[in-house]
Design an enzyme around this catalytic site. Structure first.
Site, mmCIF file in Angstrom:
data_model
loop_
_atom_site.group_PDB
_atom_site.id
_atom_site.type_symbol
_atom_site.label_atom_id
_atom_site.label_comp_id
_atom_site.label_asym_id
_atom_site.label_seq_id
_atom_site.Cartn_x
_atom_site.Cartn_y
_atom_site.Cartn_z
ATOM 1 N N LYS A 96 0.834 -1.212 0.000
ATOM 2 C CA LYS A 96 0.000 0.000 0.000
ATOM 3 C C LYS A 96 0.857 1.247 0.000
ATOM 4 O O LYS A 96 0.640 2.199 -0.775
ATOM 5 C CB LYS A 96 -0.915 0.003 1.228
ATOM 6 C CG LYS A 96 -1.826 1.221 1.298
ATOM 7 C CD LYS A 96 -2.216 1.580 2.707
ATOM 8 C CE LYS A 96 -1.162 2.456 3.350
ATOM 9 N NZ LYS A 96 -1.590 3.017 4.641
ATOM 10 N N CYS A 152 -18.715 7.685 6.559
ATOM 11 C CA CYS A 152 -18.730 6.232 6.734
ATOM 12 C C CYS A 152 -17.647 5.833 7.728
ATOM 13 O O CYS A 152 -16.653 5.179 7.381
ATOM 14 C CB CYS A 152 -18.522 5.542 5.386
ATOM 15 S SG CYS A 152 -18.924 3.781 5.380
ATOM 16 N N CYS A 204 -25.146 7.092 8.299
ATOM 17 C CA CYS A 204 -25.878 6.782 7.068
ATOM 18 C C CYS A 204 -26.988 7.793 6.803
ATOM 19 O O CYS A 204 -27.382 7.975 5.651
ATOM 20 C CB CYS A 204 -26.447 5.368 7.159
ATOM 21 S SG CYS A 204 -25.178 4.066 7.265
ATOM 22 N N CYS A 239 -25.665 10.441 4.490
ATOM 23 C CA CYS A 239 -25.003 9.960 3.268
ATOM 24 C C CYS A 239 -25.995 9.948 2.109
ATOM 25 O O CYS A 239 -27.115 9.420 2.237
ATOM 26 C CB CYS A 239 -24.433 8.554 3.496
ATOM 27 S SG CYS A 239 -23.519 7.902 2.078
ATOM 28 N N CYS A 253 -26.536 2.174 -1.377
ATOM 29 C CA CYS A 253 -25.621 1.420 -0.515
ATOM 30 C C CYS A 253 -26.358 0.245 0.113
ATOM 31 O O CYS A 253 -27.337 0.443 0.849
ATOM 32 C CB CYS A 253 -25.035 2.324 0.573
ATOM 33 S SG CYS A 253 -23.901 1.469 1.691
#
Length: 435
Positions: A256, A324, A331, A334, A342
């Site tokens: 990463k 999130c 939520c 969102c 979602c």
């Protein structure tokens, strides 16, 4: 005799029901005269041959009227109050049919006629990506102002800026962006001669450890930075490697970190840098079902357009820092949840449940050549749990040196900062949950 009957009828009138018949009155009058006298057959309406007293009709005026009592029906409505958990949002009654929750439709592998495997992207991924981009424009995240890409000093030459970007990424592992930014500023202001490769080579490891003491696993990171500086001087002419293989050969640099360094320092997108936010959110979206960040990287690179490889890390890291969240996902704020995009959206905002325990871990010192294992005096574990996840944060003020024992499987492998403390975190999480 008739007079006696009339008086008896007046007395009996209030006692008989309103629908009494002539037959009932005759029975009463016969009983009132003489019980030993002859009885007549009352089964026949016309009477019998036996003698009977003459019948005298009673007028309605002589008999007092009896009013029928009215009864009022009382209906009791019993309301039972159901206790709901404060962590769960109350159900909203709606006459309309509730919208179905979107299904998880991950990427699919399709085998073509020529035998090649083609990966079909998840359904609706472009709309989800576009909605998330617009959402992120309204919510400023720490990564937007204090991300590792923006921590290098602008007035420095490109070679030194690349070095600072690499060190910033090494410090950012398992550390918040705000803490990483403070540590980088501390290095830039307090390293003798400025933040350069020569200053990293000249400074003592203990002094370097003090400058970065606020980041996670600072003891190991100070050691890795010193080792990396020596390798860069000897093998790469004072610059950072420009390949993934060269970057992952450095102590403490994993896949990463290597992909992010290539993108931020060299401007080349060799792969997708997948951290915990990218790994977690893409699995919540149902784009794939993976268990490690490396599996997530391979799954995303199989279908995501290459021009989005650089932006997706920054996009999802900011989403994971603001909306999130790992614990207590918002939520309700969102747009993906509002538009039913979602599949993992939850109603309401789960409340945090914080349990704090201090666990003392004692490690016996055993000689290992010339070095000894430094004991860990105390560790503090904080567990935050809600309906969907659990996170254990470990705080150790003095971690000390970690003894590394090479086995047949790990011999020759370069240690990765991303994997530091993984086993210890699992053991402490299990200990906290059992308390």
């Amino acid at each position: 005799m008739p007079r006696l009957l009339r008086q008896a009828a007046r007395v009996a009138a209030p006692l008989r029901p309103a629908t009494s018949s002539r037959l009932g009155l005759e029975c009463f009058s016969l009983n009132a005269t003489d019980s030993s006298g002859p009885q007549r057959d009352l089964s026949s309406p016309s009477g019998s041959e036996l003698s009977s007293p003459p019948y005298s009709p009673v007028s309605e005026d002589d008999v007092p009227s009896r009013k029928r009592k009215r009864t009022t029906a009382v209906i009791k409505t019993e309301v039972t109050e159901t206790r709901r958990s404060p962590r769960k949002a109350p159900k909203v009654e709606s006459s309309s049919t509730p919208a179905r929750k979107p299904r998880r439709q991950p990427a699919k592998q399709i085998k073509s006629e020529d035998g090649n495997i083609i990966v079909e992207p998840p359904a609706g991924w472009e709309e989800m990506y576009s909605v998330t981009t617009e959402l992120r424009k309204r919510h400023l995240a720490p990564v937007d102002t204090m991300g590792c890409e923006s921590l290098a000093e602008d007035h420095r030459p490109p070679l030194e800026r690349r070095l600072q970007t690499l060190v910033a990424l090494m410090l950012s592992s398992q550390t918040k962006d705000t803490v990483t930014a403070v540590a980088m500023k501390n290095l830039q202001q307090n390293l003798p001669g400025g933040f350069t490769l020569s200053s990293l080579l000249a400074i003592d490891q203990e002094d370097l450890n003090q400058l970065i003491s606020k980041v996670g696993f600072h003891n190991n990171k100070a050691r890795f930075i010193k080792q990396t500086a020596a390798i860069l001087q000897e093998r790469f002419a004072g610059d950072i490697p420009d390949t993934i293989e060269g970057l992952t050969s450095l102590p403490g640099v994993g896949p990463k970190m290597a992909y992010l360094t290539m993108s931020a320092a060299w401007g080349r997108d060799e792969g997708i840098g997948v951290d915990v936010h990218v790994h977690r959110i893409t699995n919540l979206w149902g784009w794939h079902k993976t268990s490690t960040p490396e599996q997530t990287r391979a799954a995303l690179e199989a279908w995501l357009p290459r021009e989005k490889w650089h932006d997706i890390n920054h996009l999802l890291v900011g989403l994971g820092q603001t909306i999130c969240l790992p614990i207590g996902r918002r939520c309700g704020e969102c747009d993906l949840s509002e538009r039913k995009l979602c599949p993992s959206a939850v109603a309401g905002s789960p409340a945090k449940r914080k349990v704090k325990r201090e666990i003392k871990v004692e490690i016996k010192e055993e000689p290992a050549g010339d070095d000894n294992v430094a004991p860990v005096a105390a560790l503090e574990a904080t567990q935050e749990t809600d309906d969907v996840a659990s996170v254990v944060q470990i705080k150790s003020e003095d971690l000390g040196e970690v003894e590394r024992v090479e086995t047949a499987a790990s011999a020759g492998r370069i240690p990765d900062i991303e994997g530091l403390g993984a086993g210890r975190a699992r053991r402490l999480a299990k200990a906290v949950s059992s308390l």
